[in-house]
Motif scaffolding. Structure first.
Motif, PDB file in Angstrom:
ATOM      1  N   THR A 273     -17.622  21.682  15.543  1.00  0.00           N
ATOM      2  CA  THR A 273     -17.770  20.532  15.433  1.00  0.00           C
ATOM      3  C   THR A 273     -16.511  20.238  16.031  1.00  0.00           C
ATOM      4  OG1 THR A 273     -19.805  20.633  15.158  1.00  0.00           O
ATOM      5  CG2 THR A 273     -18.511  18.599  14.959  1.00  0.00           C
ATOM      6  N   LEU A 274     -15.674  18.852  16.143  1.00  0.00           N
ATOM      7  CA  LEU A 274     -14.339  18.380  15.766  1.00  0.00           C
ATOM      8  C   LEU A 274     -15.115  17.314  14.843  1.00  0.00           C
ATOM      9  CD1 LEU A 274     -13.849  17.372  19.732  1.00  0.00           C
ATOM     10  CD2 LEU A 274     -12.614  18.809  18.900  1.00  0.00           C
ATOM     11  N   HIS A 275     -13.733  17.324  14.219  1.00  0.00           N
ATOM     12  CA  HIS A 275     -13.674  17.154  12.967  1.00  0.00           C
ATOM     13  C   HIS A 275     -11.964  15.836  12.583  1.00  0.00           C
ATOM     14  CE1 HIS A 275     -13.260  20.853  12.036  1.00  0.00           C
ATOM     15  NE2 HIS A 275     -12.617  20.496  11.051  1.00  0.00           N
ATOM     16  N   ARG A 276     -11.974  15.466  11.698  1.00  0.00           N
ATOM     17  CA  ARG A 276     -10.818  14.586  11.514  1.00  0.00           C
ATOM     18  C   ARG A 276     -10.965  13.761  10.215  1.00  0.00           C
ATOM     19  NH1 ARG A 276     -12.387   9.301  15.590  1.00  0.00           N
ATOM     20  NH2 ARG A 276     -13.518   7.939  14.615  1.00  0.00           N
ATOM     21  N   VAL A 277      -9.716  13.580   9.766  1.00  0.00           N
ATOM     22  CA  VAL A 277      -9.410  12.424   8.462  1.00  0.00           C
ATOM     23  C   VAL A 277      -8.872  11.570   8.573  1.00  0.00           C
ATOM     24  CG1 VAL A 277      -7.942  12.571   6.008  1.00  0.00           C
ATOM     25  CG2 VAL A 277      -8.814  14.910   7.306  1.00  0.00           C
ATOM     26  N   THR A 278      -9.200  10.571   8.811  1.00  0.00           N
ATOM     27  CA  THR A 278      -8.748   9.100   8.827  1.00  0.00           C
ATOM     28  C   THR A 278      -8.822   7.526   7.460  1.00  0.00           C
ATOM     29  OG1 THR A 278      -8.856   7.314  10.622  1.00  0.00           O
ATOM     30  CG2 THR A 278     -10.725   8.649   9.965  1.00  0.00           C
ATOM     31  N   LEU A 279      -9.289   6.932   7.994  1.00  0.00           N
ATOM     32  CA  LEU A 279      -9.623   6.183   6.678  1.00  0.00           C
ATOM     33  C   LEU A 279     -10.383   5.823   5.391  1.00  0.00           C
ATOM     34  CD1 LEU A 279      -8.627   2.419   8.631  1.00  0.00           C
ATOM     35  CD2 LEU A 279      -7.771   4.078   6.540  1.00  0.00           C
ATOM     36  N   PRO A 280     -10.679   5.920   4.569  1.00  0.00           N
ATOM     37  CA  PRO A 280     -11.982   5.814   3.853  1.00  0.00           C
ATOM     38  C   PRO A 280     -13.127   5.015   4.439  1.00  0.00           C
ATOM     39  CG  PRO A 280      -9.525   5.172   2.387  1.00  0.00           C
ATOM     40  CD  PRO A 280      -9.678   5.868   3.934  1.00  0.00           C
ATOM     41  N   PRO A 281     -14.171   5.147   3.729  1.00  0.00           N
ATOM     42  CA  PRO A 281     -15.398   4.797   4.419  1.00  0.00           C
ATOM     43  C   PRO A 281     -15.368   3.275   4.216  1.00  0.00           C
ATOM     44  CG  PRO A 281     -16.525   6.630   3.218  1.00  0.00           C
ATOM     45  CD  PRO A 281     -15.023   6.279   3.541  1.00  0.00           C
ATOM     46  N   LEU A 282     -14.913   2.910   2.728  1.00  0.00           N
ATOM     47  CA  LEU A 282     -15.055   2.086   1.744  1.00  0.00           C
ATOM     48  C   LEU A 282     -14.110   1.112   1.760  1.00  0.00           C
ATOM     49  CD1 LEU A 282     -17.485   3.192  -0.738  1.00  0.00           C
ATOM     50  CD2 LEU A 282     -18.166   2.543   0.621  1.00  0.00           C
ATOM     51  N   SER A 283     -14.079  -0.247   1.812  1.00  0.00           N
ATOM     52  CA  SER A 283     -12.541  -1.498   2.011  1.00  0.00           C
ATOM     53  C   SER A 283     -12.169  -1.345   0.291  1.00  0.00           C
ATOM     54  CB  SER A 283     -13.461  -2.399   2.705  1.00  0.00           C
ATOM     55  OG  SER A 283     -14.242  -3.727   1.299  1.00  0.00           O
ATOM     56  N   ASP A 284     -12.912  -0.682  -0.207  1.00  0.00           N
ATOM     57  CA  ASP A 284     -12.153  -0.950  -1.538  1.00  0.00           C
ATOM     58  C   ASP A 284     -11.965   0.137  -1.913  1.00  0.00           C
ATOM     59  OD1 ASP A 284     -15.163  -0.057  -3.565  1.00  0.00           O
ATOM     60  OD2 ASP A 284     -14.352   0.966  -2.066  1.00  0.00           O
ATOM     61  N   ARG A 285     -11.224   0.972  -1.207  1.00  0.00           N
ATOM     62  CA  ARG A 285     -11.019   1.967  -1.472  1.00  0.00           C
ATOM     63  C   ARG A 285      -8.908   1.838  -1.170  1.00  0.00           C
ATOM     64  NH1 ARG A 285     -13.811   6.769  -2.458  1.00  0.00           N
ATOM     65  NH2 ARG A 285     -16.095   6.383  -2.654  1.00  0.00           N
ATOM     66  N   PHE A 286      -8.643   0.682  -0.209  1.00  0.00           N
ATOM     67  CA  PHE A 286      -7.799  -0.150  -0.275  1.00  0.00           C
ATOM     68  C   PHE A 286      -6.987  -0.578  -1.022  1.00  0.00           C
ATOM     69  CE2 PHE A 286      -9.757  -0.311   3.949  1.00  0.00           C
ATOM     70  CZ  PHE A 286      -9.534   1.284   4.769  1.00  0.00           C
ATOM     71  N   GLU A 287      -5.681  -0.434  -1.116  1.00  0.00           N
ATOM     72  CA  GLU A 287      -5.244  -1.104  -2.361  1.00  0.00           C
ATOM     73  C   GLU A 287      -3.891  -2.123  -2.488  1.00  0.00           C
ATOM     74  OE1 GLU A 287      -3.881   2.180  -5.110  1.00  0.00           O
ATOM     75  OE2 GLU A 287      -5.737   2.957  -6.035  1.00  0.00           O
ATOM     76  N   GLY A 288      -3.879  -3.743  -2.889  1.00  0.00           N
ATOM     77  CA  GLY A 288      -2.265  -3.979  -2.747  1.00  0.00           C
ATOM     78  C   GLY A 288      -2.857  -5.287  -1.701  1.00  0.00           C
ATOM     79  N   LYS A 289      -1.784  -5.434  -0.925  1.00  0.00           N
ATOM     80  CA  LYS A 289      -1.606  -6.661  -0.013  1.00  0.00           C
ATOM     81  C   LYS A 289      -1.066  -5.685   1.443  1.00  0.00           C
ATOM     82  CE  LYS A 289       3.700  -7.546  -0.862  1.00  0.00           C
ATOM     83  NZ  LYS A 289       4.552  -8.833  -0.335  1.00  0.00           N
ATOM     84  N   ASP A 290      -0.912  -4.683   1.567  1.00  0.00           N
ATOM     85  CA  ASP A 290      -0.805  -3.451   1.967  1.00  0.00           C
ATOM     86  C   ASP A 290      -1.780  -2.795   2.140  1.00  0.00           C
ATOM     87  OD1 ASP A 290       2.178  -4.477   2.574  1.00  0.00           O
ATOM     88  OD2 ASP A 290       3.379  -3.130   1.514  1.00  0.00           O
TER      89      ASP A 290
END
Length: 345
Positions: A273-290
Motif C-alpha cells: 500500500t502507498l503511504h506517506r509522512v505529512t502533517l500531524p493530524p491535530l492542530s495543537d501539534r503546531f507551535e508558534g506563529k509560523d
C-alpha cells in the motif's frame, strides 16, 4: 516517548501474545493475512520487543540526531543509490514512486528534486552484507552506538522472522518456513529517522515534503513511531485518500512490501500500500506563529530477501488468484531498479 493508546480503526490490530502456544497460531496467522489483504498495514502488539528496548532505541536515535552536522558527516552516505548506509542529511534522499522506464528520463529526476524531502536518516545493516557494507561513526563520536545498532538490528530480525512464519501459515504455503528460508537477515535495513520542525505551510503548499507517497520495496516493513503522528496510509476503498496511522503504545506497525505482493500475486491478494509522512493530524501539534510542526522520530526495519532470490508468484497463491501478474525478478535487481532515483549518481 509516550505513545497514544488510540489507533485508526481502519488499520487492524493483531496480538501475538499467544503465538508460542501452538493452538493459537492459526488464528493469529489468519488475522495477520486478513489485515494484509484488506489494508496492507497491520498494527502488531506483544511482538517480542519490550517497552524498555523500544525506549532505548528512541533514546539512541535522539542522541544521534542531536550531534552536530559535522559529527554526523563522519559517517556519510556513500555517493549514488547503490549503497544505502550511513548518514543522509536533509534533502540528500528523494523518495518517490517513480521507477522503471520513467527513472531513465533525466527531466523526471530533476523535477522530483525540486521538492525537497525534509528529513535526515541513518541506515544500518548486517556486518555480513558485502553488497552494502555499513558506514559507522567513529566510536569516540557516539560511544556504544555501533553495539546498539547491531543488537537492535538482530532483535528486529527475530520479530520479522516470526511474522514471516505467521504469513506463510496464514497463506497455507507448503511449509511455514517457505518465506524464512529466503530471508537470512543479512540484507535487511534498520533505518533511524528524524523529521526536524518545519513550517506547516511548506507541507500544505507542497513546496517541501517529509516523505512523499510510496510503497516499500522489500518483503515486509516493521515500524516503531513516536507519538507525533503524520504517517498516513492510502485508504483501500478510495484511491488518493489517505488515513492516519496513529501510533499504539509499545506496538509496531507492519506493512506489506512490493516483493511479498509479487510473491502473493500482486494486488489481487496481499497489498503493498502507498503511504506517506505529512502533517500531524491535530492542530495543537503546531507551535508558534509560523505553525512549526513538532519534530518526529521513527524507526523502520525493512526485511529483504537474499539478493539472488527469485521473486515470483507462489504456487499456493496461483491457486487462489490465477495466473501470475508479474514476471519473475531477482531481489537484488528489483532493489537496484527501485533505488535508481533515490540518490543522485
Amino acid at each position: 516517548m509516550p505513545l497514544s493508546n488510540q489507533t485508526e480503526p481502519n488499520i487492524p490490530i493483531v496480538d501475538f501474545k499467544h503465538w508460542d502456544e501452538r493452538h493459537g497460531r492459526q488464528q493469529i496467522a489468519q488475522s495477520l493475512v486478513d489485515g494484509c489483504r484488506d489494508v496492507g498495514f497491520v498494527n502488531i502488539i506483544n511482538h517480542g520487543i519490550s517497552e524498555a528496548e523500544i525506549q532505548e532505541a528512541f533514546d539512541w536515535t535522539k542522541r544521534l540526531f542531536d550531534l552536530t552536522h559535522e559529527e554526523k558527516m563522519r559517517a556519510p552516505h556513500p555517493p549514488g543509490p547503490d549503497v544505502h548506509r550511513g548518514y543522509s542529511y536533509p534533502g540528500l534522499e528523494k523518495v518517490s514512486q517513480v521507477y522503471g522506464v520513467d527513472a531513465d528520463r533525466e527531466h523526471v529526476g530533476k523535477a522530483l528534486r525540486e521538492v525537497k524531502d525534509c528529513k535526515e536518516s541513518y541506515e544500518i545493516g548486517s556486518e555480513d552484507n558485502s553488497f552494502m557494507p555499513n558506514v559507522w561513526l567513529p566510536e569516540d563520536v557516539l560511544p556504544g552506538f555501533r553495539d546498539f545498532g547491531l543488537s537492535f538490528y538482530w532483535k528486529c530480525n527475530t520479530v520479522a522472522q516470526k511474522i514471516l512464519t505467521a504469513l506463510a501459515t496464514g497463506l497455507q504455503l507448503d511449509s511455514a518456513d517457505t518465506l524464512t528460508q529466503v530471508h537470512s537477515g543479512d540484507y535487511n535495513q534498520l533505518r533511524l529517522l528524524h523529521y526536524p520542525p518545519i513550517k506547516a505551510e511548506e507541507l500544505e503548499k507542497q513546496t517541501s515534503a517529509r516523505m512523499p507517497a510510496h510503497s516499500d520495496w522489500g518483503s515486509i516493513t516493521l515500524l516503531f513511531q513516536d507519538d507525533c503522528g503524520g504517517l498516513q496510509v492510502e485508504d483501500p476503498r478510495e484511491k488518493g485518500r489517505f488515513i492516519d496511522a496513529t501510533p499504539i503504545k509499545n506496538g509496531l506497525i507492519m506493512n506489506v512490501g512490493d516483493m511479498l505482493m509479487r510473491w502473493s500475486n500482486a494486488v489481487d491478494y496481499l497489498k503493498s500500500t502507498l503511504h506517506r509522512v505529512t502533517l500531524p493530524p491535530l492542530s495543537d501539534r503546531f507551535e508558534g506563529k509560523d505553525r512549526l510542526t513538532r519534530e518526529r522520530y521513527s524507526i523502520p526495519y525493512f526485511l529483504t530477501p537474499d539478493m539472488n532470490t527469485v521473486v515470483q508468484c507462489m504456487e499456493a497463491c496461483k491457486r487462489l488468484t490465477g495466473a501470475p501478474k508479474y514476471e519473475p525478478v531477482k531481489a537484488g535487481e528489483y532493489l537496484q531498479m527501485r533505488a535508481k532515483l533515490q540518490y543522485e549518481a
